[in-house]
Motif scaffolding. Sequence first.
Motif, PDB file in Angstrom:
ATOM      1  N   SER A 196     -12.255  -9.398 -34.987  1.00 35.95           N
ATOM      2  CA  SER A 196     -12.915  -9.571 -33.767  1.00 35.95           C
ATOM      3  C   SER A 196     -11.954 -10.514 -32.822  1.00 35.95           C
ATOM      4  O   SER A 196     -10.856 -10.790 -33.251  1.00 35.95           O
ATOM      5  CB  SER A 196     -14.008 -10.556 -34.272  1.00 35.95           C
ATOM      6  N   THR A 224     -13.696  -1.032 -32.199  1.00 37.38           N
ATOM      7  CA  THR A 224     -12.843  -1.427 -33.179  1.00 37.38           C
ATOM      8  C   THR A 224     -12.470  -0.109 -34.170  1.00 37.38           C
ATOM      9  O   THR A 224     -13.228   0.869 -34.113  1.00 37.38           O
ATOM     10  CB  THR A 224     -13.488  -2.409 -34.148  1.00 37.38           C
ATOM     11  N   LYS A 246     -11.924  -0.731 -44.890  1.00 36.89           N
ATOM     12  CA  LYS A 246     -13.493  -0.528 -44.435  1.00 36.89           C
ATOM     13  C   LYS A 246     -14.297  -1.222 -45.237  1.00 36.89           C
ATOM     14  O   LYS A 246     -14.425  -0.987 -46.489  1.00 36.89           O
ATOM     15  CB  LYS A 246     -13.865   0.951 -44.138  1.00 36.89           C
ATOM     16  N   TYR A 272     -10.577   0.959 -38.068  1.00 33.11           N
ATOM     17  CA  TYR A 272     -10.391   0.365 -39.609  1.00 33.11           C
ATOM     18  C   TYR A 272      -9.486   1.329 -40.030  1.00 33.11           C
ATOM     19  O   TYR A 272      -9.968   2.476 -40.193  1.00 33.11           O
ATOM     20  CB  TYR A 272     -11.170  -0.272 -40.127  1.00 33.11           C
ATOM     21  N   THR A 276     -13.091  -7.462 -41.250  1.00 30.70           N
ATOM     22  CA  THR A 276     -13.551  -7.386 -40.072  1.00 30.70           C
ATOM     23  C   THR A 276     -12.724  -7.970 -39.132  1.00 30.70           C
ATOM     24  O   THR A 276     -12.127  -9.188 -38.929  1.00 30.70           O
ATOM     25  CB  THR A 276     -14.829  -8.404 -39.948  1.00 30.70           C
TER      26      THR A 276
END
Length: 126
Positions: free
Chosen positions: A71, A58, A65, A60, A69
């Motif tokens: 996923s 991943t 940050k 960001y 999140t």
Amino acid sequence: EVQLVESGGGLVQTGGSLRLSCAASGFTFDLFAYGWFRQAPGKGHEGVACIAASDGSTLYADSVKGRFTISSDNAKNTVYLQMNSLKPEDTAVYYCAAAPVGSIGLFFELTEITSWGRGTQVTVSS
């Protein structure tokens, strides 16, 4: 036909949470990288987060940050963006994007992206 369909946007108060979903179809999910961009009124696209479906790596933006999140659920061909501690400056239209690459190093550069969703509005009230 390649399709990305976003859902989960809405209105939330400062400090609240939302989860965006991006359902992908029409291509082999595991071979792509996915990400979220946002565009606030009068501003350009900003890369928010991205993920490689092949290995889960991943990336960001500094502005999100520790709060957002990303996923993926490869069995469901879906990418998620969990957004916590939302701020008024997070208000924007959020777009899901996909690139036929296995790594995410250049994802925010836009040049590798081949598919876009239509976007979902996120509004954070102060």
